[in-house]
Design an enzyme around this catalytic site. Structure first.
Site, short mmCIF file in Angstrom:
data_model
loop_
_atom_site.label_atom_id
_atom_site.label_comp_id
_atom_site.label_asym_id
_atom_site.label_seq_id
_atom_site.Cartn_x
_atom_site.Cartn_y
_atom_site.Cartn_z
N CYS A 94 0.91 -1.09 -0.04
CA CYS A 94 0.03 0.22 0.03
C CYS A 94 0.78 1.21 0.08
O CYS A 94 1.66 1.24 0.65
CB CYS A 94 -0.93 0.06 1.13
SG CYS A 94 -1.67 1.52 1.41
N HIS A 151 -8.82 7.19 3.25
CA HIS A 151 -8.21 8.83 3.32
C HIS A 151 -9.22 9.84 3.34
O HIS A 151 -10.25 9.59 2.74
CB HIS A 151 -6.97 8.76 2.53
CG HIS A 151 -7.42 8.65 0.89
ND1 HIS A 151 -7.58 7.29 0.41
CD2 HIS A 151 -7.87 9.47 -0.06
CE1 HIS A 151 -7.96 7.35 -0.90
NE2 HIS A 151 -8.09 8.62 -1.11
#
Ligand code: 5GP
Ligand code: ZN
Length: 116
Positions: A6, A102
């Site tokens: 990631c 996010h």
């Protein structure tokens, strides 16, 4: 906690460079590499969660803390009074590209009223 594949986990670990402007034991905030507004920050939990779909009740404290960070960053970057937008794209139809949850903090100009 971290996912080796990631990109945002790598940013959180400072394995790849980014403009980190805030960090604590749970949260990292950094400037978006392709800003869409004068202020465009990304605020993430360090713990790898793929999307809102993984925000179960065990993460209530984390998400509350993260929004406290967003509130303080909005003040620090001078948009708390003028206004700003917090966006979390989720999944393909939501336009999510990076699979680590996010929160975009966008401000510094009047944003389009359009949502969706
Ligand atoms: P999404 O479309 O998944 O909601 O948003 C992903 C955001 O991450 C985009 O605004 C994109 O510009 C930003 N981004 C992608 N890769 C990087 C990177 O390596 N560094 C930084 N700082 N931002 C990135
Ligand atoms: Zn991750």
């Amino acid at each position: 906690m971290y996912n080796d594949d990631c990109i945002f986990c790598k940013i959180a670990q400072r394995k790849i460079p980014s403009d980190i402007i805030y960090e604590d034991d749970q949260v990292v905030a950094f400037k978006d590499i392709q800003p869409l507004a004068p202020v465009h920050l990304l605020v993430i939990p360090k713990n790898h969660l793929s999307s809102v779909n993984e925000v179960t009740s065990e993460y209530e404290g984390l998400i509350g803390h993260l929004f406290g960070v967003i509130r303080r960053l909005a003040q620090e970057f001078g948009v708390a009074e003028t206004g700003y937008r917090v966006v979390t794209n989720t999944g393909a139809d939501g336009g999510q590209v990076v699979g680590h949850i996010h929160f975009h903090l966008l401000g510094g100009q009047a944003l389009e009223a359009k949502i969706g």
